[in-house]
Design an enzyme around this catalytic site. Sequence first.
Site, short mmCIF file in Angstrom:
data_model
loop_
_atom_site.label_atom_id
_atom_site.label_comp_id
_atom_site.label_asym_id
_atom_site.label_seq_id
_atom_site.Cartn_x
_atom_site.Cartn_y
_atom_site.Cartn_z
N CYS A 1 42.42 34.49 50.49
CA CYS A 1 42.26 34.70 49.06
C CYS A 1 43.26 35.69 48.46
CB CYS A 1 40.84 35.16 48.76
SG CYS A 1 39.57 33.94 49.21
N HIS B 1 40.82 38.45 41.88
CA HIS B 1 40.47 37.22 42.58
C HIS B 1 39.05 36.82 42.20
CE1 HIS B 1 39.38 34.34 45.54
NE2 HIS B 1 38.65 35.19 46.26
N ASN C 1 35.27 29.78 43.29
CA ASN C 1 36.26 30.52 44.08
C ASN C 1 37.28 29.53 44.62
OD1 ASN C 1 37.68 31.87 46.11
ND2 ASN C 1 35.92 32.99 46.86
#
Length: 330
Positions: free
Chosen positions: A118, A246, A276
């Site tokens: 990520c 993020h 996500n």
Amino acid sequence: MRTQPTNDRCAVVTGLGTCLPDRIVTNDDLARHLDTSHAWIHERTGIARRRIAAPGTATSDLAAAAARAALTSAERTACDLVVVATTTPDQACPATAPRVASALGLTGAAAFDLAAVCSGFVYALSVASSMISAGTCRSALVVGAELYSTIVDPGDRSTAIIFGDGAGAVHLEQGSRSDPGAVLDHDLGSDGDGRDLIAVPRGERYLRMRGREVYVQAVPAMTDSALRVAKSVGWQAGDIDAFVGHQANIRILRSVAKRLGLPEDRVVANIEDVGNTAAASIPLALAWAADQHRIKRGDRLVLTAFGGGLTWGSSALTWSGTRPVHGSLR
């Protein structure tokens, strides 16, 4: 680790592109086969829906569409470098980036993948920006592209509710630190002792994640990294016009913003609509913020991510006023 250039030459964001699959999977859709509900998912994650790619779609398809859109946004047709940040490459070998470059007609451009889960987009932005600052190349495409639907167990409530597919890209060109859009500095870090918190275990197909433990690690790591990179460019936390974290979990974003002392209107959050998307989440969030007029030319932005590895990183930049272009798989 910080990567601030030692001269005035730096990378400047000149284009922004995205690509999201057409299929939308809502929380109610998931509740039909998981022991969950829209209310349970939304309260804990902030997610209401996510995009899932059709069978046969490759990560390179999403990446190429987003990169092509970024070139269109920048009013360019070529660049010297393509970096693809991804956890879900088309195959283990070779890398996905050369295929993306070829799809864009960029035969001869340098191209490679970067794996930092990520945190991948921030890491890739740091690498490409540093190469431009050093004069190794004059322009670059930095792409975050993910097909997490291929590594998420559809029966695992802890991950199936969170992740989605998508890609985002920025086009960078050589400029100066006074230019709107200048990428000013980066802060990167890792802790391999936490590698098992977010991982596809050896010999297994699906991602496993220990969410509570990730939360405990992510909030201080993202906060400290954001503060370090802001300090390195002479900003106080209150000078940050937009915090683009993020998009892992709305609680993480709010907790980091609270520690930074930032009001909610300076926090960019599009997790409700896309979930996500790992390495793709920050460029997708940037595009959403630009579309919603949440960021404007000259604004001071801090991008911050945390992911498997464990890895984390932040970037400080000013915004160029670039308008995003949204690509399609069609």
